[in-house]
Design a protein around this motif. Structure first.
Motif, PDB file in Angstrom:
ATOM      1  N   GLY A  55       1.064  -1.296  -0.103  1.00  0.00           N
ATOM      2  CA  GLY A  55      -0.041   0.006  -0.027  1.00  0.00           C
ATOM      3  C   GLY A  55       0.895   1.306  -0.029  1.00  0.00           C
TER       4      GLY A  55
ATOM      5  N   HIS B 186     -10.352  -1.019   0.308  1.00  0.00           N
ATOM      6  CA  HIS B 186      -9.618  -1.839  -0.351  1.00  0.00           C
ATOM      7  C   HIS B 186     -10.372  -3.083  -1.121  1.00  0.00           C
ATOM      8  CE1 HIS B 186      -6.061  -4.653  -1.029  1.00  0.00           C
ATOM      9  NE2 HIS B 186      -6.833  -5.644  -0.560  1.00  0.00           N
TER      10      HIS B 186
ATOM     11  N   LYS C  72      -1.171  11.210   0.987  1.00  0.00           N
ATOM     12  CA  LYS C  72      -0.531  12.058   1.714  1.00  0.00           C
ATOM     13  C   LYS C  72       0.155  13.092   0.833  1.00  0.00           C
ATOM     14  CE  LYS C  72       1.985  10.934   5.165  1.00  0.00           C
ATOM     15  NZ  LYS C  72       1.178  11.357   6.427  1.00  0.00           N
TER      16      LYS C  72
ATOM     17  N   VAL D 230      -8.464   4.449   7.050  1.00  0.00           N
ATOM     18  CA  VAL D 230      -7.768   3.661   6.053  1.00  0.00           C
ATOM     19  C   VAL D 230      -8.330   3.596   4.634  1.00  0.00           C
ATOM     20  CG1 VAL D 230      -6.668   2.114   7.998  1.00  0.00           C
ATOM     21  CG2 VAL D 230      -8.701   1.325   6.455  1.00  0.00           C
ATOM     22  N   LEU D 231      -7.464   3.479   3.684  1.00  0.00           N
ATOM     23  CA  LEU D 231      -7.800   3.397   2.394  1.00  0.00           C
ATOM     24  C   LEU D 231      -8.745   2.422   2.086  1.00  0.00           C
ATOM     25  CD1 LEU D 231      -4.561   4.436   0.729  1.00  0.00           C
ATOM     26  CD2 LEU D 231      -6.523   5.803   1.176  1.00  0.00           C
TER      27      LEU D 231
ATOM     28  N   ILE E  69      -2.783   7.979   7.753  1.00  0.00           N
ATOM     29  CA  ILE E  69      -3.961   7.840   6.719  1.00  0.00           C
ATOM     30  C   ILE E  69      -5.341   7.095   7.439  1.00  0.00           C
ATOM     31  CG2 ILE E  69      -4.953   6.891   4.581  1.00  0.00           C
ATOM     32  CD1 ILE E  69      -2.716   8.841   4.188  1.00  0.00           C
ATOM     33  N   THR E  70      -6.128   8.060   8.032  1.00  0.00           N
ATOM     34  CA  THR E  70      -7.293   7.558   8.522  1.00  0.00           C
ATOM     35  C   THR E  70      -8.512   8.487   7.983  1.00  0.00           C
ATOM     36  OG1 THR E  70      -6.866   9.071  10.433  1.00  0.00           O
ATOM     37  CG2 THR E  70      -6.212   6.732  10.889  1.00  0.00           C
TER      38      THR E  70
ATOM     39  N   CYS F 177      -1.431   2.164   6.377  1.00  0.00           N
ATOM     40  CA  CYS F 177      -2.150   3.262   6.363  1.00  0.00           C
ATOM     41  C   CYS F 177      -2.273   4.069   7.927  1.00  0.00           C
ATOM     42  CB  CYS F 177      -3.644   2.980   5.904  1.00  0.00           C
ATOM     43  SG  CYS F 177      -3.531   2.700   4.163  1.00  0.00           S
ATOM     44  N   SER F 178      -2.386   3.369   8.737  1.00  0.00           N
ATOM     45  CA  SER F 178      -2.704   3.872  10.148  1.00  0.00           C
ATOM     46  C   SER F 178      -1.430   4.419  10.749  1.00  0.00           C
ATOM     47  CB  SER F 178      -3.148   2.724  11.079  1.00  0.00           C
ATOM     48  OG  SER F 178      -4.298   2.224  10.609  1.00  0.00           O
TER      49      SER F 178
ATOM     50  N   ILE G 294      -0.351   5.064  -0.199  1.00  0.00           N
ATOM     51  CA  ILE G 294      -0.132   6.045   0.790  1.00  0.00           C
ATOM     52  C   ILE G 294       0.493   7.378   0.492  1.00  0.00           C
ATOM     53  CG2 ILE G 294       0.967   6.297   3.117  1.00  0.00           C
ATOM     54  CD1 ILE G 294       0.330   3.348   3.407  1.00  0.00           C
TER      55      ILE G 294
ATOM     56  N   THR H  21      -7.251   1.026  -2.662  1.00  0.00           N
ATOM     57  CA  THR H  21      -6.136  -0.324  -3.124  1.00  0.00           C
ATOM     58  C   THR H  21      -6.844  -1.588  -3.559  1.00  0.00           C
ATOM     59  OG1 THR H  21      -6.019  -0.800  -0.848  1.00  0.00           O
ATOM     60  CG2 THR H  21      -4.649   0.859  -1.430  1.00  0.00           C
TER      61      THR H  21
END
Length: 219
Positions: free
Chosen positions: A90, A133, A98, A130-131, A127-128, A122-123, A94, A106
């Motif tokens: 990922g 998926h 960002k 999370v992406l 990245i929250t 992600c975490s 990510i 993803t």
């Protein structure tokens, strides 16, 4: 829906085209967490020491593709993105999230551990939530069918007014490993050609797949 499609950068090696030493299929899954320098930021990425389905480690090609996308960021503006194929750890998604705040999804093998590892990365990198998926099965013919459907059937409309909008057409950007194998290379590119798709070389090992323009010969 406006979609930009990106290939699985974690599967594509860099100039050395080296491959991590393979272990036996029965090896227990384990992880190693490493810091990686991406353009303008450092990401902490947990990678598999071994996984029978996942590409495991970040390849040099991941960073080369990130650099290319940074230099061609206009490709990303106004897009929703799916990293179609294999997102690996990922890391690329990510980085894009960002760097540009893009809406990105993803995808990888139908495997719970891979999905959980992407969520973990992600975490720890802020990245929250999370992406999102998607799990899938790696298979070139089905990938080509998906590309053909998404690229050819795309018709952006204003749902309220019912009119076409002048939005950018979707694109599939792909970083292709030099030694991915002649058989796989021929299978994918020939399959794209047979499906009416054209592959344009737009950068170092970077291709853009789009519907082939209809000519008088094709008509």
């Amino acid at each position: 829906m406006d979609i930009a499609l990106f290939s699985p950068s974690s599967l594509f090696a860099g100039d050395d085209d080296s491959t991590p030493e393979e272990e036996t299929v029965g090896t227990r899954q384990s992880y190693e967490e490493r810091s990686h320098e991406f353009p303008g930021m450092e990401l902490l990425i947990r990678e598999f020491s071994f996984h029978q389905l996942n590409a495991n480690l970040l390849w040099p090609g991941t960073f080369a593709f990130a650099e290319w996308l940074l230099q061609h960021c206009s490709w990303l503006k106004g897009r929703r993105i799916i990293e179609l194929g294999s997102s690996g750890t990922g890391a690329l998604a990510i980085f894009l999230g960002k760097s540009f705040g893009v809406d990105i999804t993803t995808s990888d093998f139908d495997d719970e551990e891979v999905e959980e590892n992407i969520a973990h990365n992600c975490s720890v990198n802020g990245i929250t939530p999370v992406l999102p998926h998607i799990r899938h099965v790696k298979q070139y013919p089905n990938l080509i069918k998906s590309l053909s459907f998404l690229l050819k059937s795309y018709k952006p409309k204003d749902e309220k007014a019912g009119i076409d909008l002048a939005l950018p057409q979707p694109a599939f950007l792909m970083s292709w490993k030099r030694r991915i194998g002649k058989e796989d290379e021929e299978l994918f590119f020939t399959g794209c050609e047979n499906a009416g798709l054209a592959a344009e070389h737009v950068g170092s090992r970077v291709y853009c797949i789009s519907p082939r323009k209809t000519s008088q010969v094709d008509q």
